[in-house]
Design an enzyme around this catalytic site. Structure first.
Site, PDB file in Angstrom:
ATOM      1  N   HIS A 123       0.721  -1.274   0.010  1.00  6.33           N
ATOM      2  CA  HIS A 123      -0.013   0.110  -0.110  1.00  6.33           C
ATOM      3  C   HIS A 123       0.927   1.457  -0.072  1.00  6.33           C
ATOM      4  O   HIS A 123       2.101   1.266   0.532  1.00  6.33           O
ATOM      5  CB  HIS A 123      -0.762  -0.122   1.067  1.00  6.33           C
ATOM      6  CG  HIS A 123      -1.840   1.014   1.224  1.00  6.33           C
ATOM      7  ND1 HIS A 123      -1.599   2.174   1.728  1.00  6.33           N
ATOM      8  CD2 HIS A 123      -3.234   0.913   1.162  1.00  6.33           C
ATOM      9  CE1 HIS A 123      -2.645   2.814   1.687  1.00  6.33           C
ATOM     10  NE2 HIS A 123      -3.671   2.209   1.442  1.00  6.33           N
ATOM     11  N   ASP A 203       3.099  -4.170   8.168  1.00  5.34           N
ATOM     12  CA  ASP A 203       2.081  -3.536   7.882  1.00  5.34           C
ATOM     13  C   ASP A 203       0.974  -4.378   8.197  1.00  5.34           C
ATOM     14  O   ASP A 203       0.557  -5.246   7.260  1.00  5.34           O
ATOM     15  CB  ASP A 203       1.825  -2.641   6.630  1.00  5.34           C
ATOM     16  CG  ASP A 203       0.532  -2.259   6.318  1.00  5.34           C
ATOM     17  OD1 ASP A 203      -0.351  -2.412   6.839  1.00  5.34           O
ATOM     18  OD2 ASP A 203       0.459  -1.528   5.058  1.00  5.34           O
ATOM     19  N   GLN A 206      -4.459  -4.957   7.273  1.00  7.36           N
ATOM     20  CA  GLN A 206      -5.799  -5.737   6.561  1.00  7.36           C
ATOM     21  C   GLN A 206      -5.577  -7.260   7.606  1.00  7.36           C
ATOM     22  O   GLN A 206      -6.334  -7.936   7.111  1.00  7.36           O
ATOM     23  CB  GLN A 206      -5.217  -6.216   5.170  1.00  7.36           C
ATOM     24  CG  GLN A 206      -5.399  -4.807   4.192  1.00  7.36           C
ATOM     25  CD  GLN A 206      -7.074  -4.582   4.048  1.00  7.36           C
ATOM     26  OE1 GLN A 206      -7.688  -5.128   4.340  1.00  7.36           O
ATOM     27  NE2 GLN A 206      -7.089  -3.197   3.739  1.00  7.36           N
ATOM     28  N   LYS A 229     -10.488  -0.674  10.780  1.00  5.56           N
ATOM     29  CA  LYS A 229     -10.433  -1.887   9.835  1.00  5.56           C
ATOM     30  C   LYS A 229     -10.747  -2.959  10.798  1.00  5.56           C
ATOM     31  O   LYS A 229     -10.872  -4.220  10.310  1.00  5.56           O
ATOM     32  CB  LYS A 229      -9.045  -2.219   9.152  1.00  5.56           C
ATOM     33  CG  LYS A 229      -9.084  -0.927   8.118  1.00  5.56           C
ATOM     34  CD  LYS A 229      -7.837  -1.367   7.218  1.00  5.56           C
ATOM     35  CE  LYS A 229      -7.233  -0.296   6.330  1.00  5.56           C
ATOM     36  NZ  LYS A 229      -7.865   0.194   5.226  1.00  5.56           N
ATOM     37  N   CYS A 369      -4.395   2.432  -3.777  1.00  6.84           N
ATOM     38  CA  CYS A 369      -3.225   2.797  -3.315  1.00  6.84           C
ATOM     39  C   CYS A 369      -2.411   2.024  -3.448  1.00  6.84           C
ATOM     40  O   CYS A 369      -1.403   1.612  -2.600  1.00  6.84           O
ATOM     41  CB  CYS A 369      -3.539   3.102  -1.731  1.00  6.84           C
ATOM     42  SG  CYS A 369      -4.692   4.590  -1.394  1.00  6.84           S
TER      43      CYS A 369
HETATM   44  N1  7TS Z   1      -1.889  -0.355   4.643  1.00  5.41           N
HETATM   45  C1  7TS Z   1      -2.588  -1.317   4.044  1.00  5.41           C
HETATM   46  C2  7TS Z   1      -2.292  -2.577   3.835  1.00  5.41           C
HETATM   47  C3  7TS Z   1      -3.859  -0.806   3.864  1.00  5.41           C
HETATM   48  O1  7TS Z   1      -4.957  -1.581   3.402  1.00  5.41           O
HETATM   49  C4  7TS Z   1      -4.361   0.392   4.154  1.00  5.41           C
HETATM   50  C5  7TS Z   1      -5.525   1.061   3.813  1.00  5.41           C
HETATM   51  C6  7TS Z   1      -3.299   1.249   4.845  1.00  5.41           C
HETATM   52  C7  7TS Z   1      -2.041   0.799   5.141  1.00  5.41           C
HETATM   53  C8  7TS Z   1      -3.587   2.528   5.338  1.00  5.41           C
HETATM   54  O2  7TS Z   1      -4.488   2.571   6.402  1.00  5.41           O
HETATM   55  P1  7TS Z   1      -4.872   3.974   7.209  1.00  5.41           P
HETATM   56  O3  7TS Z   1      -5.900   3.465   8.154  1.00  5.41           O
HETATM   57  O4  7TS Z   1      -3.874   4.735   7.601  1.00  5.41           O
HETATM   58  O5  7TS Z   1      -5.690   4.628   6.009  1.00  5.41           O
HETATM   59  N2  7TS Z   1      -6.302   0.473   2.856  1.00  5.41           N
HETATM   60  C9  7TS Z   1      -7.452   0.708   2.184  1.00  5.41           C
HETATM   61  C10 7TS Z   1      -7.993   0.294   1.358  1.00  5.41           C
HETATM   62  O6  7TS Z   1      -7.722  -1.014   0.694  1.00  5.41           O
HETATM   63  N3  7TS Z   1      -9.199   0.820   0.811  1.00  5.41           N
HETATM   64  O7  7TS Z   1      -9.267   1.831   1.470  1.00  5.41           O
HETATM   65  C11 7TS Z   1      -8.034   1.958   2.304  1.00  5.41           C
END
Ligand code: 7TS
Length: 412
Positions: A123, A203, A206, A229, A369
């Site tokens: 990501h 990371d 997910q 999430k 992303c």
């Molecule tokens: N890393 C992964 C693997 C992700 O899927 C996401 C967000 C992030 C980092 C960033 O997370 P945040 O909470 O800091 O924004 N992924 C997604 C997605 O797949 N669709 O919308 C956000």
């Protein structure tokens, strides 16, 4: 151990609504999950009864807020089996957590000639901070290749052996790909990284709310994840760091709440975790994140993982039958997380998402992303259905029906 999604659905008020005259089918859990009543209640209860600033008051409300906040830290530590609650730093989310490591650790440790290793399917939140840190230090960024025309082969483990030289100072990788659904062998990655003395960053955005996660068993140094999430609120996340590493790091952000002593010219830092939490923290959301941990553990993360796997297999089976579909990530029958990304040659992902919305179905379409990965796969975008504990096979049947309708429309 299995879970009953119908019973679980009763805990999620938002699921019981119609969208465009149809019962909502929420399949955008990769972007954010929905929240059970218990989490919503924890937020309301905090603001109705306990709201106060933490760590600085001697009155009853401040003490209650502090107990709630520090209790949430201990709860999260237990959730990931951290040896010490002081290893849990509250942040705004995965993105901020990774940035803290990239800036604090990167600034202190990276030198010209060093290598930061990551994978070809991160990501942007686990890519751009490393680009910045490597550039600032004169270090090089390298990538573990992804195998297969559709990314079905996962990370190239043979290449990983070649790439993991003593020049590698840090290896940052996702646990579960938000676009492919690939589940990386994180304990194996950490074992190999440790052998060359590289620090590891996982990371876990997910994975954390979807499967068991034990930092000690995995043997990682840093872990980043988001509350939103994993059935928790937005605006709260976690950076786990091994105590020995945190103690040696200077804070990246400074201000009130992190100091022992301040003069006009200088300041000395409190130990972790306070050192990394400048300013008034997000007390309410941290407390509700603790409630989300309780909720997920009551259901059981083994059971959630099994449910995700069952839904992913069912979806792969149903969607593979659609004409002209290209499914990316692990092949049908192989383990994958509870998400399926797909593309049609003649129908744009935004049309898929728009049509699905007409049928009350929430999907995501775009590059997720993951722009460099999309380019590697020769795609501009994919549509993605991502599942969680409250999703059912009937909902996947509705998705398949909706996709048939879309394909018929575009076939003219
Ligand atoms: N890393 C992964 C693997 C992700 O899927 C996401 C967000 C992030 C980092 C960033 O997370 P945040 O909470 O800091 O924004 N992924 C997604 C997605 O797949 N669709 O919308 C956000």
């Amino acid at each position: 151990m299995s879970l009953d999604p119908q019973k679980i659905r009763a805990d999620f008020p938002i699921l019981h609504q119609q969208v465009n005259g149809k019962p909502l089918v929420y399949l955008d859990n990769g972007a954010t999950s929905q929240k059970p009543r218990a989490v919503i209640d924890a937020l309301v209860r905090y603001y109705e009864r306990d709201n106060s600033n933490v760590h600085r008051g001697l009155h009853a409300l401040s003490m209650r807020a502090t107990d709630g906040y520090e209790g949430a830290r201990a709860r999260v530590a237990k959730f990931i089996n951290a040896a010490d609650p002081a290893e849990v730093i509250f942040t705004r989310g995965t993105t901020e957590s990774i940035n803290v490591v990239a800036r604090s650790w990167g600034h202190a440790h990276l030198k010209p000639g060093d290598v930061v290793l990551t994978t070809e399917f991160e990501h942007h939140s686990n890519l751009i901070p490393w680009q910045q840190a490597a550039r600032a230090a004169g270090a090089t960024l390298k990538f573990v290749p992804l195998l297969g025309v559709d990314g079905e082969g996962g990370p190239d483990l043979a290449a990983l052996d070649t790439l993991l030289t003593p020049q590698v100072k840090l290896f940052a990788f996702t646990h579960v790909s938000n676009t492919l659904g690939t589940i990386n062998p994180v304990a194996e990655f950490c074992r190999r990284a440790r052998a060359v003395g590289a620090v590891t960053v996982i990371d876990a955005a997910q994975s954390i709310g979807h499967m068991p996660f034990d930092v000690q068993q995995i043997g990682c140094d840093f872990v980043a994840f988001s509350g939103h999430k994993m059935c928790g609120p937005t605006g709260i996340g976690v950076l786990y760091g091994r105590r020995a590493l945190l103690e040696k790091l200077a804070p990246d952000e400074t201000g009130g709440g992190i100091v022992v002593s301040v003069t006009y010219q200088d300041a000395t830092w409190k130990p972790a975790p306070e050192r990394f939490e400048a300013g008034t923290p997000n007390v309410a959301d941290a407390i509700a994140l603790g409630t989300a941990c309780d909720y997920l553990d009551a259901v059981g993360r083994e059971a959630i993982a099994a449910h995700d796997d069952q839904l992913a297999r069912y979806a792969m089976d149903k969607l593979s039958a659609l004409p002209g579909i290209r499914i990316i990530g692990p092949r049908a029958g192989s383990p994958r997380s509870g998400l399926v990304s797909f593309a049609f040659e003649h129908v744009h992902a935004h049309d898929v998402v728009t049509f699905a919305n007409e049928d009350g179905i929430a999907l995501r379409g775009g590059h997720h992303c993951n722009q460099p990965l999309m380019r590697k796969l020769g795609l501009a975008s994919t549509s993605r259905a991502s599942f969680y504990l409250y999703n059912t096979e009937e909902e996947i049947d509705r998705l398949a029906k909706s996709l048939e309708r879309i394909l018929k429309f575009f076939a003219g």
